[in-house]
Design a protein around this motif. Structure first.
Motif, PDB file in Angstrom:
ATOM      1  N   ILE A 154       1.114  -1.263   0.005  1.00 50.50           N
ATOM      2  CA  ILE A 154      -0.032  -0.089   0.007  1.00 50.50           C
ATOM      3  C   ILE A 154       1.055   1.254   0.132  1.00 50.50           C
ATOM      4  O   ILE A 154       0.672   1.852  -1.089  1.00 50.50           O
ATOM      5  N   PRO A 155       1.906   1.520   0.835  1.00 53.46           N
ATOM      6  CA  PRO A 155       2.655   2.559   0.887  1.00 53.46           C
ATOM      7  C   PRO A 155       3.524   2.617  -0.353  1.00 53.46           C
ATOM      8  O   PRO A 155       3.929   3.680  -0.834  1.00 53.46           O
ATOM      9  N   ALA A 156       4.016   1.482  -0.813  1.00 54.16           N
ATOM     10  CA  ALA A 156       4.849   1.231  -1.836  1.00 54.16           C
ATOM     11  C   ALA A 156       4.231   1.855  -3.197  1.00 54.16           C
ATOM     12  O   ALA A 156       4.656   2.439  -3.954  1.00 54.16           O
ATOM     13  N   ARG A 157       2.870   1.421  -3.337  1.00 50.78           N
ATOM     14  CA  ARG A 157       2.139   2.073  -4.424  1.00 50.78           C
ATOM     15  C   ARG A 157       1.519   3.305  -4.340  1.00 50.78           C
ATOM     16  O   ARG A 157       1.637   4.076  -5.338  1.00 50.78           O
ATOM     17  N   GLN A 158       1.810   3.997  -3.093  1.00 49.23           N
ATOM     18  CA  GLN A 158       1.419   5.365  -3.063  1.00 49.23           C
ATOM     19  C   GLN A 158       2.773   6.225  -3.341  1.00 49.23           C
ATOM     20  O   GLN A 158       2.513   7.222  -4.007  1.00 49.23           O
ATOM     21  N   LEU A 159       3.726   5.447  -3.212  1.00 45.04           N
ATOM     22  CA  LEU A 159       5.033   6.251  -3.719  1.00 45.04           C
ATOM     23  C   LEU A 159       4.861   6.204  -5.056  1.00 45.04           C
ATOM     24  O   LEU A 159       5.370   7.103  -5.777  1.00 45.04           O
ATOM     25  N   LEU A 160       4.879   5.014  -5.885  1.00 46.90           N
ATOM     26  CA  LEU A 160       4.630   5.024  -7.020  1.00 46.90           C
ATOM     27  C   LEU A 160       3.696   5.887  -7.707  1.00 46.90           C
ATOM     28  O   LEU A 160       4.110   6.677  -8.783  1.00 46.90           O
ATOM     29  N   TYR A 161       2.411   6.253  -7.178  1.00 52.04           N
ATOM     30  CA  TYR A 161       1.821   7.230  -7.353  1.00 52.04           C
ATOM     31  C   TYR A 161       2.080   8.669  -7.425  1.00 52.04           C
ATOM     32  O   TYR A 161       1.992   9.429  -8.169  1.00 52.04           O
ATOM     33  N   TRP A 162       2.806   8.669  -6.633  1.00 55.36           N
ATOM     34  CA  TRP A 162       3.344  10.106  -6.021  1.00 55.36           C
ATOM     35  C   TRP A 162       4.381  10.387  -7.094  1.00 55.36           C
ATOM     36  O   TRP A 162       4.419  11.434  -7.649  1.00 55.36           O
ATOM     37  N   LEU A 163       5.201   9.433  -7.556  1.00 53.72           N
ATOM     38  CA  LEU A 163       6.112   9.551  -8.717  1.00 53.72           C
ATOM     39  C   LEU A 163       5.478   9.604  -9.835  1.00 53.72           C
ATOM     40  O   LEU A 163       5.989  10.780 -10.995  1.00 53.72           O
ATOM     41  N   TYR A 164       4.290   9.034 -10.228  1.00 56.54           N
ATOM     42  CA  TYR A 164       3.440   9.463 -11.295  1.00 56.54           C
ATOM     43  C   TYR A 164       3.242  10.760 -11.510  1.00 56.54           C
ATOM     44  O   TYR A 164       3.219  11.340 -12.586  1.00 56.54           O
ATOM     45  N   GLY A 165       2.606  11.179 -10.638  1.00 56.66           N
ATOM     46  CA  GLY A 165       2.186  12.616 -10.374  1.00 56.66           C
ATOM     47  C   GLY A 165       3.286  13.648 -10.601  1.00 56.66           C
ATOM     48  O   GLY A 165       3.039  14.669 -11.279  1.00 56.66           O
ATOM     49  N   LYS A 166       4.540  13.474 -10.035  1.00 57.26           N
ATOM     50  CA  LYS A 166       5.598  14.497 -10.351  1.00 57.26           C
ATOM     51  C   LYS A 166       6.185  14.295 -11.410  1.00 57.26           C
ATOM     52  O   LYS A 166       6.759  15.373 -11.922  1.00 57.26           O
ATOM     53  N   LEU A 167       6.473  12.931 -11.973  1.00 54.21           N
ATOM     54  CA  LEU A 167       7.236  12.808 -13.241  1.00 54.21           C
ATOM     55  C   LEU A 167       6.367  12.268 -14.395  1.00 54.21           C
ATOM     56  O   LEU A 167       6.936  12.016 -15.571  1.00 54.21           O
ATOM     57  N   GLY A 168       5.030  12.209 -14.255  1.00 55.08           N
ATOM     58  CA  GLY A 168       4.465  11.501 -15.555  1.00 55.08           C
ATOM     59  C   GLY A 168       4.434  12.222 -16.501  1.00 55.08           C
ATOM     60  O   GLY A 168       4.488  11.871 -17.691  1.00 55.08           O
ATOM     61  N   HIS A 169       4.585  13.752 -16.445  1.00 56.28           N
ATOM     62  CA  HIS A 169       4.649  14.390 -17.834  1.00 56.28           C
ATOM     63  C   HIS A 169       5.908  14.451 -18.429  1.00 56.28           C
ATOM     64  O   HIS A 169       6.250  15.344 -19.420  1.00 56.28           O
ATOM     65  N   LEU A 170       6.983  13.792 -17.690  1.00 57.85           N
ATOM     66  CA  LEU A 170       8.490  14.035 -18.227  1.00 57.85           C
ATOM     67  C   LEU A 170       8.758  12.533 -18.784  1.00 57.85           C
ATOM     68  O   LEU A 170       9.490  12.604 -19.825  1.00 57.85           O
ATOM     69  N   TYR A 171       8.563  11.549 -18.008  1.00 58.88           N
ATOM     70  CA  TYR A 171       9.036  10.184 -18.500  1.00 58.88           C
ATOM     71  C   TYR A 171       7.911   9.339 -18.633  1.00 58.88           C
ATOM     72  O   TYR A 171       6.856   9.464 -18.309  1.00 58.88           O
ATOM     73  N   LYS A 172       8.118   8.437 -19.290  1.00 57.19           N
ATOM     74  CA  LYS A 172       7.141   6.964 -19.562  1.00 57.19           C
ATOM     75  C   LYS A 172       6.815   6.335 -18.598  1.00 57.19           C
ATOM     76  O   LYS A 172       7.549   6.372 -17.523  1.00 57.19           O
ATOM     77  N   VAL A 173       5.862   5.587 -18.383  1.00 56.48           N
ATOM     78  CA  VAL A 173       5.541   4.900 -17.176  1.00 56.48           C
ATOM     79  C   VAL A 173       6.597   3.724 -16.791  1.00 56.48           C
ATOM     80  O   VAL A 173       6.695   3.772 -15.611  1.00 56.48           O
ATOM     81  N   PHE A 174       7.010   2.956 -17.943  1.00 61.40           N
ATOM     82  CA  PHE A 174       7.947   2.133 -17.647  1.00 61.40           C
ATOM     83  C   PHE A 174       9.359   2.521 -16.990  1.00 61.40           C
ATOM     84  O   PHE A 174       9.842   1.957 -15.853  1.00 61.40           O
ATOM     85  N   HIS A 175       9.616   3.878 -17.271  1.00 65.08           N
ATOM     86  CA  HIS A 175      10.946   4.557 -16.633  1.00 65.08           C
ATOM     87  C   HIS A 175      10.442   4.739 -15.182  1.00 65.08           C
ATOM     88  O   HIS A 175      11.517   4.700 -14.365  1.00 65.08           O
TER      89      HIS A 175
END
Length: 335
Positions: A154-175
Motif C-alpha cells: 500500500i505505501p509502496a504503491r502510494q510512492l509509485l503514484y506520487w512519482l507518477y504525479g511528479k514525473l508523469g509529464h516527463l517520463y514514460k510509465v516504464f521509466h
C-alpha cells in the motif's frame, strides 16, 4: 510456409522459449560449477596439506599417542562440531545450544527454510517434532509473509503514484516504474544489507565486512549455508538475546526482500515468466480484472495502452497490479 518463416514461428512459441530457458538454466549451473571448482579447489588442497602437517607434528611431539587414538579423538571432535558443540576452550560455552533463545533462533531458521545446519535436533523425538513443526510452520510463515507484503504494498504503491504525479509529464510509465523499483532496492540494500553487515562486523570477532555482508545475503535469500552464524563464539556475551535479535532481523529482511520481488514482477516488461505462458493458461475472468487495456488513439487495434486505477483505490489498498494482455485479441463490443 518457408523454412525461415517456420523457424521464426517456433522461436516465439512459449514452449520453445521454455525449452530454451531450461537449456540456458543448466548451462548456467555448469558454468557456475566450473567457476566454483577453479576458485575453491586450491583452497581445499591447501587446508588438506596443513591438516596433514599438523597431524604429523602432533604424533611426532607426543609419542604416547598412537595414530588410532588420535583418529578416534578427531572423529569425536568432528561429530560434536557437526552437532553444534564446540570442543575449543575445554568444551566451555557461555550458554548451551538449546537455551530458549537458541531454540527460538533454530525454530526461525526452520520455518523460514534458511536451515543453517550448524545446530540440529539430537534426539529422535526432536527430529520427529522438527518434521511436524516444519509441516505446520512453513505454510504459516508463508501466509504471514504474504499478508505483510500486501500491507507494505500500500505505501509502496502510494510512492509509485506520487512519482507518477511528479514525473508523469516527463517520463514514460516504464521509466517511472524502474525508478520506483530502484528506490525499494536501495532501501533494502542499505537498511537490511549494508547497515546490518557493519553491525555484525563490530559484534562478531573474526568477521570482516565481506564476511558479514555475505552472511546477510545468504540468510535473507534463504540459502543458509551455515558457514557463518552470529553468536556462535564461545565467549559471546548475551548469546540468547543476540540470537533472538538475529531471528527478528531475518524475518524483517525476508519480508522486505519479498516486497522487492513483488514490486519487480509488478512491472510487466520485467515479468519474464509471461513469455513462457501457453494460451491455455490465459483463461481470465472479466470480473477479476482490476485494470483494462484501451485501444491506442492511433487506431491500430493491435496496440493498447495501460489504464490504472485512480489514486483513491491505491490509498484504500484495493489496487491490484496491472498486466499487459498481448496475446488474446480484444473485440469491440456492439452498441
Amino acid at each position: 510456409m518457408t523454412f525461415k518463416g517456420r523457424l521464426r514461428m517456433y522461436s516465439v512459441h512459449p514452449m520453445c522459449r521454455l525449452m530454451t530457458h531450461i537449456v540456458f538454466f543448466f548451462a548456467y549451473l555448469c558454468a557456475g560449477a566450473a567457476v566454483f571448482a577453479v576458485l575453491e579447489r586450491p583452497e581445499e588442497d591447501q587446508i588438506v596439506l596443513n591438516l596433514r602437517h599438523v597431524r604429523r607434528r602432533m604424533l611426532e611431539d607426543n609419542d604416547c599417542i598412537t595414530d588410532a587414538e588420535l583418529e578416534k579423538f578427531i572423529a569425536e571432535v568432528v561429530h560434536a562440531a557437526n552437532r553444534g558443540v564446540s570442543a575449543v576452550r575445554n568444551v566451555s560455552q557461555t550458554e548451551p545450544n538449546w537455551s530458549f533463545g537458541q531454540a527460538l533462533f533454530f525454530a526461525g531458521t526452520v520455518v523460514t527454510t534458511i536451515g543453517y545446519g550448524r545446530v540440529t535436533p539430537l534426539s529422535d523425538a526432536g527430529k520427529a517434532f522438527c518434521i511436524i513443526f516444519a509441516i505446520l510452520g512453513i505454510p504459516l510463515t508463508l501466509v504471514l509473509f504474504s499478508a505483510c507484503v500486501e500491507r507494505l504494498m500500500i505505501p509502496a504503491r502510494q510512492l509509485l503514484y506520487w512519482l507518477y504525479g511528479k514525473l508523469g509529464h516527463l517520463y514514460k510509465v516504464f521509466h517511472i516504474q524502474i525508478l520506483h523499483l530502484g528506490i525499494i532496492l536501495t532501501i533494502h540494500v542499505v537498511f537490511f544489507m549494508l547497515i546490518p553487515a557493519a553491525i555484525y562486523t563490530v559484534l562478531e570477532p573474526g568477521w570482516n565486512y565481506l564476511d558479514a555482508f555475505y552472511y546477510c545475503f545468504i540468510s535473507l535469500s534463504t540459502i543458509g549455508l551455515g558457514d557463518y552464524i552470529p553468536g556462535d563464539s564461545a565467549d559471546q556475551p548475551h548469546r540468547a538475546l543476540y540470537k533472538v535479535a538475529t531471528t527478528f532481523y531475518f524475518l524483517l529482511g525476508i519480508t522486505m526482500l519479498l516486497l522487492l520481488v513483488t514490486v519487480f514482477y509488478d512491472i510487466p516488461e520485467l515479468n519474464l515468466g509471461y513469455h513462457f505462458y501457453l494460451k491455455s493458461d490465459e483463461t481470465r475472468r472479466p470480473d477479476d480484472e482490476q485494470t483494462r487495456l484501451k485501444p491506442a488513439e492511433s487506431g491500430n487495434g493491435g496496440k493498447y495502452t495501460k489504464q490504472v486505477d485512480d489514486t483513491q483505490s491505491v490509498r484504500s489498498g484495493q489496487y491490484q497490479s496491472y498486466q499487459q494482455d498481448v496475446v488474446t485479441p480484444v473485440t469491440e463490443e456492439e452498441p
